[in-house]
Write a protein that holds these residues in place. Structure first.
Motif, mmCIF file in Angstrom:
data_model
loop_
_atom_site.group_PDB
_atom_site.id
_atom_site.type_symbol
_atom_site.label_atom_id
_atom_site.label_comp_id
_atom_site.label_asym_id
_atom_site.label_seq_id
_atom_site.Cartn_x
_atom_site.Cartn_y
_atom_site.Cartn_z
ATOM 1 N N GLY A 1 0.806 -1.210 0.000
ATOM 2 C CA GLY A 1 0.000 0.000 0.000
ATOM 3 C C GLY A 1 0.837 1.257 0.000
ATOM 4 N N CYS A 2 0.191 2.379 0.258
ATOM 5 C CA CYS A 2 0.862 3.682 0.288
ATOM 6 C C CYS A 2 0.322 4.503 1.457
ATOM 7 C CB CYS A 2 0.626 4.448 -1.011
ATOM 8 S SG CYS A 2 1.379 3.693 -2.460
ATOM 9 N N HIS A 3 1.165 5.404 1.972
ATOM 10 C CA HIS A 3 0.847 6.236 3.130
ATOM 11 C C HIS A 3 1.345 7.646 2.812
ATOM 12 C CE1 HIS A 3 1.129 6.411 7.825
ATOM 13 N NE2 HIS A 3 0.187 7.187 7.356
ATOM 14 N N GLU A 4 0.455 8.629 2.841
ATOM 15 C CA GLU A 4 0.798 9.983 2.403
ATOM 16 C C GLU A 4 0.345 11.035 3.401
ATOM 17 O OE1 GLU A 4 -0.085 12.920 -1.428
ATOM 18 O OE2 GLU A 4 -0.719 10.834 -1.487
ATOM 19 N N ILE A 5 1.204 12.038 3.614
ATOM 20 C CA ILE A 5 0.851 13.174 4.469
ATOM 21 C C ILE A 5 -0.137 14.061 3.715
ATOM 22 C CG2 ILE A 5 1.692 15.278 5.584
ATOM 23 C CD1 ILE A 5 4.328 13.813 6.149
ATOM 24 N N THR A 6 -1.271 14.343 4.361
ATOM 25 C CA THR A 6 -2.295 15.191 3.754
ATOM 26 C C THR A 6 -2.385 16.571 4.415
ATOM 27 O OG1 THR A 6 -3.995 14.214 5.177
ATOM 28 C CG2 THR A 6 -3.689 13.226 2.986
ATOM 29 N N ALA A 7 -1.841 16.695 5.627
ATOM 30 C CA ALA A 7 -1.826 18.001 6.315
ATOM 31 C C ALA A 7 -0.751 17.979 7.391
ATOM 32 C CB ALA A 7 -3.187 18.307 6.934
ATOM 33 N N LEU A 8 -0.106 19.109 7.556
ATOM 34 C CA LEU A 8 0.890 19.295 8.613
ATOM 35 C C LEU A 8 0.657 20.647 9.270
ATOM 36 C CD1 LEU A 8 4.222 18.133 6.911
ATOM 37 C CD2 LEU A 8 3.135 17.070 8.884
ATOM 38 N N VAL A 9 0.578 20.645 10.580
ATOM 39 C CA VAL A 9 0.544 21.885 11.358
ATOM 40 C C VAL A 9 1.736 21.779 12.296
ATOM 41 C CG1 VAL A 9 -0.748 23.347 12.945
ATOM 42 C CG2 VAL A 9 -1.975 21.981 11.216
ATOM 43 N N PRO A 10 2.800 22.543 12.027
ATOM 44 C CA PRO A 10 4.024 22.401 12.810
ATOM 45 C C PRO A 10 3.779 22.377 14.314
ATOM 46 C CG PRO A 10 4.398 23.886 10.989
ATOM 47 C CD PRO A 10 2.924 23.587 11.011
ATOM 48 N N ASN A 11 4.390 21.371 14.952
ATOM 49 C CA ASN A 11 4.346 21.173 16.402
ATOM 50 C C ASN A 11 2.942 20.911 16.954
ATOM 51 O OD1 ASN A 11 7.159 21.709 16.375
ATOM 52 N ND2 ASN A 11 6.697 23.890 16.428
ATOM 53 N N GLN A 12 1.979 20.610 16.051
ATOM 54 C CA GLN A 12 0.608 20.362 16.497
ATOM 55 C C GLN A 12 -0.028 19.110 15.906
ATOM 56 O OE1 GLN A 12 -2.006 23.782 16.160
ATOM 57 N NE2 GLN A 12 -0.283 25.165 16.462
ATOM 58 N N ASP B 1 -4.558 10.654 12.189
ATOM 59 C CA ASP B 1 -4.036 11.912 12.716
ATOM 60 C C ASP B 1 -3.125 11.635 13.898
ATOM 61 O OD1 ASP B 1 -5.421 13.795 11.057
ATOM 62 O OD2 ASP B 1 -7.229 13.496 12.251
ATOM 63 N N LEU B 2 -2.059 12.392 13.979
ATOM 64 C CA LEU B 2 -1.208 12.461 15.160
ATOM 65 C C LEU B 2 -1.370 13.883 15.680
ATOM 66 C CD1 LEU B 2 1.918 10.619 13.801
ATOM 67 C CD2 LEU B 2 0.732 10.026 15.922
ATOM 68 N N ILE B 3 -1.886 14.007 16.896
ATOM 69 C CA ILE B 3 -2.208 15.314 17.457
ATOM 70 C C ILE B 3 -1.357 15.546 18.708
ATOM 71 C CG2 ILE B 3 -4.045 16.749 18.426
ATOM 72 C CD1 ILE B 3 -5.973 14.772 16.828
ATOM 73 N N LEU B 4 -0.648 16.671 18.726
ATOM 74 C CA LEU B 4 0.214 17.034 19.857
ATOM 75 C C LEU B 4 -0.465 18.119 20.685
ATOM 76 C CD1 LEU B 4 3.655 17.298 18.004
ATOM 77 C CD2 LEU B 4 2.591 15.292 19.040
ATOM 78 N N SER B 5 -0.553 17.869 21.990
ATOM 79 C CA SER B 5 -1.131 18.848 22.913
ATOM 80 C C SER B 5 -0.159 19.078 24.063
ATOM 81 C CB SER B 5 -2.457 18.321 23.485
ATOM 82 O OG SER B 5 -3.354 17.995 22.457
ATOM 83 N N PRO B 6 0.433 20.272 24.143
ATOM 84 C CA PRO B 6 1.367 20.552 25.237
ATOM 85 C C PRO B 6 0.688 20.420 26.595
ATOM 86 C CG PRO B 6 1.494 22.249 23.543
ATOM 87 C CD PRO B 6 0.293 21.402 23.231
#
Length: 172
Positions: A90-101, A120-125
């Protein structure tokens, strides 16, 4: 024999009812707290190459073939894989990036069966730490949606294992 057929029919009817009540949509998420700032965690997820340093499926096939394309660290950054029966193709592609978030991706599975999912990988300080939440959403056609009964446990093994490795990398 008639009793056996009645029981078998009852089981089939029950499975069909469960199948339709469950619906096709599947959502999974898990999270962990990493003792590192979001900027440091983000370095390990802002490109497909950095993601694959802790991707839990990379170790399932020592002969896994990877092909990268797109611009590293930008929307469209992509890899396609081909491997054994455990990883398929298969294939895996980045569709959105929000730096550090946040990092959003789309996965297209070709083998062992065709399917697609978003993640989604979501970062919350959280003070000096970062809560990382990893989600996956997909639709499973009937009767494949019955797999949802067992998927959370398997997804937690994979996603939880990946987050554990991300935590180890980020806390170095």
């Amino acid at each position: 024999m008639k009793k056996f057929l009645k029981i078998l029919l009852a089981i089939v009817v029950l499975l069909v009812i469960i199948m339709f009540l469950m619906g096709k949509k599947y959502h999974f998420e898990t999270s962990t707290v990493i003792n590192a700032p979001a900027e440091k965690v983000y370095q390990h997820m802002n490109s497909m190459k950095s993601f694959n340093e802790w991707n839990p499926w990379m170790h399932l096939d020592p002969n896994l073939k990877l092909e990268y394309s797109g611009t590293t660290g930008e929307v469209g950054d992509k890899y396609c894989w081909s491997g054994n029966d455990k990883v398929g193709k298969g294939c895996h592609e980045i569709t959105a990036l929000v730096p550090n978030q946040k990092q959003s991706t789309k996965m297209l599975f070709k083998e062992p069966f065709e399917s697609d999912a978003t993640s989604d990988l979501i970062l919350s300080p959280e003070g000096n730490s970062t809560n990382v939440t990893w989600t996956m959403d997909c639709e499973l056609d009937y009767p494949m949606n019955l797999m949802k009964l067992f998927m959370d446990k398997e997804m937690e093994k994979s996603y939880g294992g990946g987050l554990k490795t991300l935590k180890e990398l980020s806390e170095k």
